[in-house]
Enzyme design. Structure first.
Site, PDB file in Angstrom:
ATOM      1  N   GLU A 176      -3.933  -9.090  49.673  1.00 51.87           N
ATOM      2  CA  GLU A 176      -5.391  -8.805  49.227  1.00 51.87           C
ATOM      3  C   GLU A 176      -5.998  -9.581  48.177  1.00 51.87           C
ATOM      4  OE1 GLU A 176      -6.646  -4.714  50.043  1.00 51.87           O
ATOM      5  OE2 GLU A 176      -5.006  -4.127  51.163  1.00 51.87           O
ATOM      6  N   THR A 209      -4.403 -13.048  45.941  1.00 51.86           N
ATOM      7  CA  THR A 209      -3.482 -13.366  44.948  1.00 51.86           C
ATOM      8  C   THR A 209      -4.236 -13.039  43.535  1.00 51.86           C
ATOM      9  OG1 THR A 209      -3.889 -15.699  44.656  1.00 51.86           O
ATOM     10  CG2 THR A 209      -2.047 -14.873  46.353  1.00 51.86           C
ATOM     11  N   PHE A 262      -4.374  -4.528  59.756  1.00 51.43           N
ATOM     12  CA  PHE A 262      -5.435  -5.613  59.406  1.00 51.43           C
ATOM     13  C   PHE A 262      -4.636  -6.791  59.637  1.00 51.43           C
ATOM     14  CE2 PHE A 262      -7.430  -8.357  55.947  1.00 51.43           C
ATOM     15  CZ  PHE A 262      -8.791  -7.949  56.449  1.00 51.43           C
TER      16      PHE A 262
HETATM   17  C1  LIG Z   1       4.138  -7.485  52.031  1.00 49.96           C
HETATM   18  C2  LIG Z   1       2.927  -8.171  52.573  1.00 49.96           C
HETATM   19  C3  LIG Z   1       1.865  -7.177  53.257  1.00 49.96           C
HETATM   20  C4  LIG Z   1       0.758  -8.004  53.810  1.00 49.96           C
HETATM   21  N1  LIG Z   1      -0.008  -7.593  54.228  1.00 49.96           N
HETATM   22  C5  LIG Z   1      -1.161  -8.233  55.015  1.00 49.96           C
HETATM   23  C6  LIG Z   1      -1.914  -7.430  55.964  1.00 49.96           C
HETATM   24  O1  LIG Z   1      -1.664  -6.205  56.234  1.00 49.96           O
HETATM   25  N2  LIG Z   1      -2.895  -8.151  56.470  1.00 49.96           N
HETATM   26  C7  LIG Z   1      -2.970  -9.466  56.259  1.00 49.96           C
HETATM   27  O2  LIG Z   1      -3.736 -10.001  56.974  1.00 49.96           O
HETATM   28  N3  LIG Z   1      -2.333 -10.174  55.385  1.00 49.96           N
HETATM   29  C8  LIG Z   1      -1.475  -9.485  54.831  1.00 49.96           C
HETATM   30  N4  LIG Z   1      -0.488 -10.154  53.632  1.00 49.96           N
HETATM   31  C9  LIG Z   1      -0.873 -11.399  53.671  1.00 49.96           C
HETATM   32  C10 LIG Z   1      -1.409 -11.773  51.879  1.00 49.96           C
HETATM   33  O3  LIG Z   1      -2.556 -11.130  51.963  1.00 49.96           O
HETATM   34  C11 LIG Z   1      -1.342 -12.972  51.658  1.00 49.96           C
HETATM   35  O4  LIG Z   1       0.212 -13.303  51.514  1.00 49.96           O
HETATM   36  C12 LIG Z   1      -1.901 -13.609  50.620  1.00 49.96           C
HETATM   37  O5  LIG Z   1      -3.155 -13.510  50.751  1.00 49.96           O
HETATM   38  C13 LIG Z   1      -1.660 -15.128  50.170  1.00 49.96           C
HETATM   39  O6  LIG Z   1      -1.481 -15.917  51.075  1.00 49.96           O
HETATM   40  P1  LIG Z   1      -0.032 -16.919  51.264  1.00 49.96           P
HETATM   41  O7  LIG Z   1       0.841 -16.211  51.002  1.00 49.96           O
HETATM   42  O8  LIG Z   1      -0.460 -17.668  52.348  1.00 49.96           O
HETATM   43  O9  LIG Z   1      -0.205 -17.819  49.819  1.00 49.96           O
HETATM   44  P2  LIG Z   1      -1.075 -19.036  49.642  1.00 49.96           P
HETATM   45  O10 LIG Z   1      -2.478 -18.692  50.061  1.00 49.96           O
HETATM   46  O11 LIG Z   1      -0.336 -20.105  50.604  1.00 49.96           O
HETATM   47  O12 LIG Z   1      -0.778 -19.320  48.125  1.00 49.96           O
HETATM   48  C14 LIG Z   1       0.372 -19.769  47.578  1.00 49.96           C
HETATM   49  C15 LIG Z   1       0.181 -19.817  46.054  1.00 49.96           C
HETATM   50  O13 LIG Z   1      -1.096 -20.831  45.956  1.00 49.96           O
HETATM   51  C16 LIG Z   1      -1.930 -20.128  45.365  1.00 49.96           C
HETATM   52  N5  LIG Z   1      -3.324 -20.905  45.427  1.00 49.96           N
HETATM   53  C17 LIG Z   1      -3.734 -21.003  46.868  1.00 49.96           C
HETATM   54  N6  LIG Z   1      -5.048 -21.408  46.701  1.00 49.96           N
HETATM   55  C18 LIG Z   1      -5.335 -21.338  45.619  1.00 49.96           C
HETATM   56  C19 LIG Z   1      -6.532 -21.934  44.759  1.00 49.96           C
HETATM   57  N7  LIG Z   1      -7.734 -22.258  45.389  1.00 49.96           N
HETATM   58  N8  LIG Z   1      -6.402 -22.027  43.586  1.00 49.96           N
HETATM   59  C20 LIG Z   1      -5.455 -21.404  42.782  1.00 49.96           C
HETATM   60  N9  LIG Z   1      -4.247 -21.056  43.402  1.00 49.96           N
HETATM   61  C21 LIG Z   1      -4.364 -21.050  44.786  1.00 49.96           C
HETATM   62  C22 LIG Z   1      -1.858 -18.607  45.417  1.00 49.96           C
HETATM   63  O14 LIG Z   1      -2.399 -17.719  44.581  1.00 49.96           O
HETATM   64  C23 LIG Z   1      -0.406 -18.606  45.421  1.00 49.96           C
HETATM   65  O15 LIG Z   1       0.085 -18.268  44.343  1.00 49.96           O
HETATM   66  C24 LIG Z   1       0.738  -9.438  53.115  1.00 49.96           C
HETATM   67  C25 LIG Z   1       1.455  -9.997  52.560  1.00 49.96           C
HETATM   68  C26 LIG Z   1       2.836  -9.484  52.230  1.00 49.96           C
HETATM   69  C27 LIG Z   1       3.774 -10.382  51.357  1.00 49.96           C
END
Ligand SMILES: Cc1cc2nc3c(=O)[nH]c(=O)nc-3n(C[C@H](O)[C@H](O)[C@H](O)COP(=O)(O)OP(=O)(O)OC[C@H]3O[C@@H](n4cnc5c(N)ncnc54)[C@H](O)[C@@H]3O)c2cc1C
Length: 386
Positions: free
Chosen positions: A367, A369, A128
């Site tokens: 999926e 946070t 995905f």
């Molecule tokens: C091991 C691993 C496997 C993964 N597998 C997949 C996969 O198969 N496919 C895929 O597409 N993605 C995948 N991901 C990505 C994952 O879904 C994202 O890391 C996650 O959705 C968070 O996005 P970000 O890391 O960019 O954090 P950000 O969105 O930058 O968030 C950083 C912090 O800010 C907070 N935050 C952001 N917006 C808000 C808001 N509006 N209000 C309050 N708090 C907020 C978040 O909760 C978090 O604490 C994976 C990630 C990891 C680490």
């Protein structure tokens, strides 16, 4: 092995049998190897053929497409039992099943008959690709593009942290075909062998070492127009729909980690003696275990409820968010307590709880946070206030 609320929830013998099968395979195929796999960051590819042969890779795929034709409660039980032994295996299956489920609900007949049998058999693993370096929680702002060119689309961009990336035969990828925002996004089923795709494994991560996490670069990747899933512009809502069902899997994964923490803590607390008695005799220890068992029951009930609603065709998005929020918080909290109960031994690799502690954290991040789950739950009560 501690059995708790599955007995009180209305789990049928057929659903329980799927969970038991997953547990049997996990104990036989994974448990003897998991410590070494974790240390070596090994992705056990052959395991997924074994799980495919047993019907676990295609649990929710109908029999006419070569699957087991079981339901989401059975699926949740299987994920929980796998995660109880190895959380990395559980997320590999969870993401794979999420794509199978999306193709089943959103794909056309040709896409279903092409992909579902090979996914159900475990011959092909699915991935995905939504997240990008600049688009995580705000996935609707993604910038990778798909440009229509005759009978093809040409894909360009960079996707980040794609689970199963190196081993996936097919990836559900979201690309921009229109203007800014979620409505300009379309979803594609991409053959990972297509020229122009470069997959790079993320080697260092805190936990789930047996799962494969990759960055994927798309450089003028030409896919047939038939790779489009649904209609142009519906890709973001398809991705959200896939993730809503996927959250049941991640909640079940967290529940399995929690169950493993309880198993290990009960065993250690009854065997380890200090001050002339088992440490379980001290309330400072037994109360931790009591809270752990109570939260495990609560997590299970929330997960099975979300899965049962999904099986009945009723709305389940809020319930899936609540299950993921609660189970992931509980897994992270009690994994830390499990290490504490083990004392210094818990900090070493001699006992599995340090792995549970490392593995639990990710369930609060991917999926959606925990903050995003709270936004979804809050909006269901309060509406959108922005
Ligand atoms: C091991 C691993 C496997 C993964 N597998 C997949 C996969 O198969 N496919 C895929 O597409 N993605 C995948 N991901 C990505 C994952 O879904 C994202 O890391 C996650 O959705 C968070 O996005 P970000 O890391 O960019 O954090 P950000 O969105 O930058 O968030 C950083 C912090 O800010 C907070 N935050 C952001 N917006 C808000 C808001 N509006 N209000 C309050 N708090 C907020 C978040 O909760 C978090 O604490 C994976 C990630 C990891 C680490």
């Amino acid at each position: 092995m501690i059995e708790t609320s599955a007995r009180a929830f209305d789990v049928t013998p057929e659903q329980r049998a799927v969970g038991d099968l997953a547990r049997e395979i996990a104990l036989r195929e994974i448990a003897p190897n998991v410590a070494a796999w974790d240390r070596g960051h090994v992705f056990p590819r052959a395991l997924y053929t074994t799980l495919g042969d047993a019907g676990i890779m295609g649990i929710i795929v109908p029999e006419k497409y070569g699957g087991a034709g079981a339901d989401y409660v059975s699926y949740a039980l299987a994920i929980e039992e796998l995660a109880r032994v190895d959380a990395g295996t559980a997320v590999t299956l969870s993401v794979h099943a999420m794509i199978g489920s999306a193709i089943l609900r959103l794909g056309n007949d040709e896409q279903k008959s092409h992909y579902l049998p090979e996914l159900a058999g475990g011959d092909v693993i699915a991935g995905f690709a939504l997240t990008e370096p600049g688009a995580g929680s705000d996935a609707g702002s993604l910038i990778s593009t798909a440009r229509r060119d005759g009978d093809s689309y040409v894909l360009n961009g960079r996707k980040q942290w794609c689970t199963n990336g190196s081993y996936a035969g097919v990836t559900m990828g979201m690309f921009r075909t229109g203007g800014p925002g979620p409505k300009g996004v379309s979803a594609f089923l991409i053959d990972n062998a297509t020229p122009g795709i470069v997959v790079e494994k993320v080697t260092e991560k805190l936990g789930i070492h047996t799962s494969n996490t990759c960055d994927i670069a798309f450089d003028d990747v030409r896919v047939p127009a038939t790779a489009l899933l649904g209609d142009e512009g519906t890709g973001f809502s398809m991705a959200m729909s896939a993730l809503t069902a996927g959250r049941i899997g991640i909640a079940a994964q967290a529940t399995g980690i929690l169950a493993a923490c309880l198993d290990a803590s009960v065993k250690f607390a009854t065997e380890r003696e200090q001050f002339g008695k088992p440490i379980a005799a001290f309330e400072g220890v037994s109360f931790k275990i009591a809270r752990m068992a109570t939260d495990l029951d609560a997590a299970r009930l929330l997960v099975y409820r979300a899965a049962a609603l999904c099986d009945r065709g009723e709305p389940f998005a809020i319930e899936a968010s609540k299950a993921k929020l609660f189970a992931s918080t509980a897994a992270r909290t009690h994994a830390a307590e499990a290490v504490q109960i083990h004392g210094g031994y818990g900090y070493t690799t001699e006992f599995p709880v340090e792995r549970y502690y490392r593995d639990a954290k990710i369930t609060e991040i991917y999926e959606g946070t925990s903050e995003i789950q709270q936004i979804i739950i809050g909006r269901s009560l309060l509406g959108r206030l922005d």
